[in-house]
Design a protein around this motif. Structure first.
Motif, PDB file in Angstrom:
ATOM      1  N   ALA A  83       0.825  -1.223   0.000  1.00  0.00           N
ATOM      2  CA  ALA A  83       0.000   0.000   0.000  1.00  0.00           C
ATOM      3  C   ALA A  83       0.856   1.269   0.000  1.00  0.00           C
ATOM      4  CB  ALA A  83      -0.994   0.006   1.157  1.00  0.00           C
ATOM      5  N   TYR A  84       2.054   1.180  -0.579  1.00  0.00           N
ATOM      6  CA  TYR A  84       3.036   2.281  -0.515  1.00  0.00           C
ATOM      7  C   TYR A  84       3.436   2.565   0.929  1.00  0.00           C
ATOM      8  CZ  TYR A  84       2.434   3.133  -5.513  1.00  0.00           C
ATOM      9  OH  TYR A  84       2.408   2.978  -6.884  1.00  0.00           O
ATOM     10  N   CYS A  92      -2.455  13.653  13.445  1.00  0.00           N
ATOM     11  CA  CYS A  92      -3.160  14.222  12.309  1.00  0.00           C
ATOM     12  C   CYS A  92      -3.512  13.082  11.351  1.00  0.00           C
ATOM     13  CB  CYS A  92      -2.303  15.308  11.662  1.00  0.00           C
ATOM     14  SG  CYS A  92      -0.503  15.011  11.709  1.00  0.00           S
ATOM     15  N   LYS A  93      -3.791  13.357  10.109  1.00  0.00           N
ATOM     16  CA  LYS A  93      -4.278  12.294   9.216  1.00  0.00           C
ATOM     17  C   LYS A  93      -3.300  11.955   8.094  1.00  0.00           C
ATOM     18  CE  LYS A  93      -7.477  10.994  11.365  1.00  0.00           C
ATOM     19  NZ  LYS A  93      -7.767   9.624  11.775  1.00  0.00           N
ATOM     20  N   ASN A  94      -2.825  12.960   7.362  1.00  0.00           N
ATOM     21  CA  ASN A  94      -1.917  12.728   6.240  1.00  0.00           C
ATOM     22  C   ASN A  94      -0.464  12.911   6.681  1.00  0.00           C
ATOM     23  OD1 ASN A  94      -4.151  12.743   4.266  1.00  0.00           O
ATOM     24  ND2 ASN A  94      -4.232  14.948   4.662  1.00  0.00           N
ATOM     25  N   GLY A  95       0.451  12.248   5.986  1.00  0.00           N
ATOM     26  CA  GLY A  95       1.859  12.571   6.180  1.00  0.00           C
ATOM     27  C   GLY A  95       2.112  14.050   5.933  1.00  0.00           C
ATOM     28  N   VAL A 130       7.947   9.751   7.641  1.00  0.00           N
ATOM     29  CA  VAL A 130       6.626   9.286   7.200  1.00  0.00           C
ATOM     30  C   VAL A 130       6.766   7.977   6.421  1.00  0.00           C
ATOM     31  CG1 VAL A 130       4.677   9.766   5.660  1.00  0.00           C
ATOM     32  CG2 VAL A 130       5.520  11.548   7.196  1.00  0.00           C
ATOM     33  N   PHE A 175      -3.683   7.642   2.818  1.00  0.00           N
ATOM     34  CA  PHE A 175      -4.915   6.892   3.103  1.00  0.00           C
ATOM     35  C   PHE A 175      -6.091   7.354   2.233  1.00  0.00           C
ATOM     36  CE2 PHE A 175      -2.475   7.597   7.107  1.00  0.00           C
ATOM     37  CZ  PHE A 175      -1.878   6.348   7.139  1.00  0.00           C
ATOM     38  N   ASP A 178       0.163  16.481   6.524  1.00  0.00           N
ATOM     39  CA  ASP A 178      -0.228  17.259   7.705  1.00  0.00           C
ATOM     40  C   ASP A 178       0.958  17.356   8.662  1.00  0.00           C
ATOM     41  OD1 ASP A 178      -2.854  17.239   6.714  1.00  0.00           O
ATOM     42  OD2 ASP A 178      -3.498  15.605   8.027  1.00  0.00           O
ATOM     43  N   GLY A 217      -2.050   0.970   8.474  1.00  0.00           N
ATOM     44  CA  GLY A 217      -2.951   1.307   7.378  1.00  0.00           C
ATOM     45  C   GLY A 217      -4.179   2.080   7.810  1.00  0.00           C
ATOM     46  N   HIS A 218      -4.469   2.092   9.101  1.00  0.00           N
ATOM     47  CA  HIS A 218      -5.568   2.942   9.573  1.00  0.00           C
ATOM     48  C   HIS A 218      -5.085   4.389   9.534  1.00  0.00           C
ATOM     49  CE1 HIS A 218      -8.066  -0.442  10.539  1.00  0.00           C
ATOM     50  NE2 HIS A 218      -7.028  -1.021  11.112  1.00  0.00           N
ATOM     51  N   PRO A 219      -6.017   5.317   9.260  1.00  0.00           N
ATOM     52  CA  PRO A 219      -5.582   6.672   8.920  1.00  0.00           C
ATOM     53  C   PRO A 219      -5.165   7.514  10.122  1.00  0.00           C
ATOM     54  CG  PRO A 219      -7.968   6.511   8.787  1.00  0.00           C
ATOM     55  CD  PRO A 219      -7.465   5.128   9.096  1.00  0.00           C
ATOM     56  N   ILE A 220      -3.858   7.628  10.317  1.00  0.00           N
ATOM     57  CA  ILE A 220      -3.336   8.522  11.347  1.00  0.00           C
ATOM     58  C   ILE A 220      -1.875   8.814  11.036  1.00  0.00           C
ATOM     59  CG2 ILE A 220      -2.746   6.596  12.903  1.00  0.00           C
ATOM     60  CD1 ILE A 220      -3.561   8.507  15.243  1.00  0.00           C
ATOM     61  N   PRO A 237       1.789   1.655   4.198  1.00  0.00           N
ATOM     62  CA  PRO A 237       0.915   1.431   5.357  1.00  0.00           C
ATOM     63  C   PRO A 237       0.876  -0.013   5.876  1.00  0.00           C
ATOM     64  CG  PRO A 237      -0.103   2.994   3.897  1.00  0.00           C
ATOM     65  CD  PRO A 237       1.151   2.511   3.187  1.00  0.00           C
ATOM     66  N   GLY A 252       3.808   8.505   9.722  1.00  0.00           N
ATOM     67  CA  GLY A 252       2.509   8.256   9.111  1.00  0.00           C
ATOM     68  C   GLY A 252       2.475   6.840   8.571  1.00  0.00           C
ATOM     69  N   LYS A 253       1.820   6.680   7.442  1.00  0.00           N
ATOM     70  CA  LYS A 253       1.769   5.403   6.713  1.00  0.00           C
ATOM     71  C   LYS A 253       1.496   4.203   7.616  1.00  0.00           C
ATOM     72  CE  LYS A 253       4.160   6.678   2.488  1.00  0.00           C
ATOM     73  NZ  LYS A 253       3.112   6.414   1.514  1.00  0.00           N
ATOM     74  N   LEU A 286      -4.959  -0.281   0.449  1.00  0.00           N
ATOM     75  CA  LEU A 286      -4.268  -1.291  -0.357  1.00  0.00           C
ATOM     76  C   LEU A 286      -3.301  -0.575  -1.300  1.00  0.00           C
ATOM     77  CD1 LEU A 286      -7.400  -3.529  -1.165  1.00  0.00           C
ATOM     78  CD2 LEU A 286      -5.686  -3.892   0.637  1.00  0.00           C
ATOM     79  N   THR A 287      -2.770  -1.283  -2.269  1.00  0.00           N
ATOM     80  CA  THR A 287      -1.819  -0.670  -3.199  1.00  0.00           C
ATOM     81  C   THR A 287      -2.533   0.109  -4.311  1.00  0.00           C
ATOM     82  OG1 THR A 287      -0.056  -2.170  -2.565  1.00  0.00           O
ATOM     83  CG2 THR A 287       0.091  -1.303  -4.790  1.00  0.00           C
TER      84      THR A 287
END
Lengths: 423, 423
Positions: free
Chosen positions: A63-64, A117-120, A234, B290, A122, A265-268, A66, A259-260, B90-91
């Motif tokens: 998943a790149y 936060c949510k995204n890298g 990240v 994500f 961020d 894989g859950h978003p944080i 995660p 991150g990641k 996922l990827t």
């Protein structure tokens, strides 16, 4: 529906063309991958992916990043679902936020505090703002070509951004001490931060381990100028160390971004910092609708427990060694110059004499056909759900793929969509 | 542990002081709320919250918006968990991404396409970049004081940001046509976008419905100048209409931004656009680790199904009317000037002659003590899990709270932390 083996993928792409600009966006677009790569996946389990046409792959992309402990990891997902049933996004955080901050502070040497936060992006943006608040200065020193996210200040494609978005930035060459010193000198008394990737993980080129002298010099220059040192973990975090990646070099940053895979894989994502910049971090305004949601925090707590209590890192390092050695052997036997760079847990493969990646595309497609999803120009990621048998299967696939490449190499045409690489 | 009724909350705050800068950050900090407001919550169910000390509240904040169909909505969460078991991050994306884009395009009049992200700020930032890519110009026209997110270009607190971050912006006064025209004239031939909230929902002041003439003039000015019109529906979306909120005025934007409740609290946001700016949206580079995860998309599909197939909006409007009428009656009976503004589904309450909100704080605390969580200076949110009995309970609480205020008003001291409001 047709009888084509990728008919569901084709059908989804056709539908997406109508309702998504360009059919797809961002880093998971297959626009710059070989034509036979699937865009859409139906499911993931452990180290494996199944695409929408039912083809199953050993997934070396994870998943790149995660996926660290396996897709649909039962223990981590159960923690997520338990918290979801109690409460996820509420009118305030739950105890999990405090527990997670405590867990990161206990695990990461330089960290005295955490923000989530949510995204890298961020996290890296918060690092930038914290550094500017702390120093009351503006200029960032960054390595040329390094990826720190997709906001206007850092996105690799300037379309739709302004010169002002990337104002107050000076660039150096990663691992080049003289270049770093020159960039810091150029920033002068306006320097706010030195950003560094834990290793050079730019796309399309060989990865490079950090030169310990470069890392130490970055720390010294930050100390001398009062700037903050930021390690952007990240992408690399938890696949290099159970700590900030530069801790292996004995260098501690002021801020690190994560991150990641920190919740598998859950978003944080997270910004960690030391006491020196705590007041600055407390003074900035950053927030998001879902930043205080508990379920991803519960999943991250469970992920960090596995990080602390299992030999996941040693196992993926051993698998990575086995993969690297086995591929080197097979490439050599087939007569190819095949460069494997980056940490063994995050490898990137490039062929010698392959500017537009025609060899890489041919070999990657042959790997895909043999059930192994590899990326021809982006670093890959190993996960703890992989087994020795998976690596053996990847090596068997590689043996076949090198044969295909040997047969086809003399007649390979240019990869039009990567023509820019040859320019 | 002590015998204090909020001992667990106090304990978590003490622990957070050590590992989170300032103990808390962002919009869910209770730093600017009355002292008795809990910071930490244990659970949420339907329209109710339980704090970590076991006190239960009817929650009129709904997580600052995300809760539209009730906390832990079984139908929506089941869709999330089903997809989680198949595959989340996922990827590549799964079919849910295409289905969700199709669902938004079918539901929102102006939308020909959709892109998905995580934060509301991601969506508003993408709108900005898309508008600049489309027009090849830079200047944004924004209403003074309007909230469009927390990135450096839009954050309400400039600490740690630079003048360049907010370059290329011209401000007008919401609903003031002459001011809008002047701002557009000032932007001149560099205008890229006109941003608008669906109604004025700034904190600390009365909310205001959009003047239809203002909305129409914004559309005209965008058309005349070639700029894009952006309606930021992150906060208002799905509580005003089953379409972009300005569709009720007959005004269609080029871009609209969505978040908060579009998956009933699961983390996803969206940028929607029309064909005019499709090519521009396809040309920008935006992404996140994500953003392609399927579970929140599956939850959003289920949320939109409930939006289409139930009378949720009519029900929360009826509940909002009942709440507004009942509060007006009780405030008048108690002799208070009590202003209720904004859509009835997203009300804000302010007392007359209450610059530092001392009356608001006293009344809100009395509501909290009576089991109703209200906010003294930010708009609130109603949800479809609320019942007439809940509104009756809120009105009973209000009757008591007005009595408390009547008794205490003559001796209320200043609210030190809101002294800036009086300045």
């Amino acid at each position: 529906m047709t009888d084509m083996p990728n008919s569901r993928d084709r059908d989804l792409r056709r539908r997406a063309e109508a309702v998504i600009p360009g059919g797809m966006y961002g880093h998971q677009s297959v626009g710059l991958l070989p034509e036979d790569y699937p865009q859409y996946f139906a499911s993931g389990e452990g180290a494996h992916l199944t695409d929408v046409d039912g083809r199953r792959y050993l997934d070396l992309m994870c998943a790149y990043g995660p996926n660290l402990f396996g897709y649909a990891n039962p223990q981590i997902d159960a923690a997520y679902v338990r918290q979801l049933e109690k409460g996820d996004a509420l009118t305030g955080p739950g105890p999990a936020m405090v527990e997670l901050a405590e867990a990161f502070v206990a695990m990461v040497t330089h960290a005295d505090w955490a923000m989530f936060c949510k995204n890298g992006t961020d996290a890296t943006s918060m690092a930038m703002v914290t550094a500017r608040a702390h120093t009351k200065r503006k200029t960032l020193v960054l390595a040329k070509g390094a990826y720190h996210g997709a906001a206007p200040w850092c996105t690799p494609r300037p379309t739709g951004t302004t010169a002002e978005d990337k104002a107050n930035q000076v660039h150096c060459v990663y691992n080049d001490i003289a270049s770093l010193e020159a960039a810091v000198a150029k920033a002068g008394d306006d320097i706010a931060a030195i950003f560094a990737a834990p290793f050079r993980h730019d796309a399309f080129i060989d990865q490079a381990a950090p030169d310990p002298a470069y890392a130490r010099r970055a720390r010294e220059l930050a100390d001398q100028t009062g700037a903050l040192l930021v390690v952007d973990d990240v992408r690399g975090g938890l696949r290099v160390a159970r700590d900030c990646s530069w801790s292996k070099l004995g260098v501690q940053p002021d801020l690190s971004t994560w991150g990641k895979c920190i919740a598998n894989g859950h978003p944080i994502s997270a910004l960690l910092g030391n006491d020196k910049c705590r007041a600055a971090a407390a003074s900035i305004y950053v927030t998001g609708s879902f930043w205080y949601a508990g379920a991803a925090m519960a999943a991250s707590l469970e992920t960090l427990k596995l990080v602390r209590e299992t030999d996941y890192l040693e196992r993926i390092e051993a698998l990575g060694d086995k993969l690297r050695d086995g591929l080197a052997e097979r490439a050599q036997a087939a007569g190819f110059g095949f460069r494997q760079t980056g940490p063994v847990t995050m490898p990137l493969f490039l062929f010698d004499d392959d500017r537009d990646l025609r060899k890489g595309f041919c070999w990657s497609s042959a790997m895909l056909e043999r059930g192994v999803y590899v990326h021809p120009w982006h670093n890959m990621f190993l996960c703890a759900a992989m087994t020795e048998a998976d690596i053996d299967a990847a090596l068997d696939a590689a043996e076949g793929a090198f044969k295909v490449l040997k047969r086809e190499a003399p007649t390979l045409g240019p990869v039009e969509k990567l023509a820019f690489l040859a320019g």
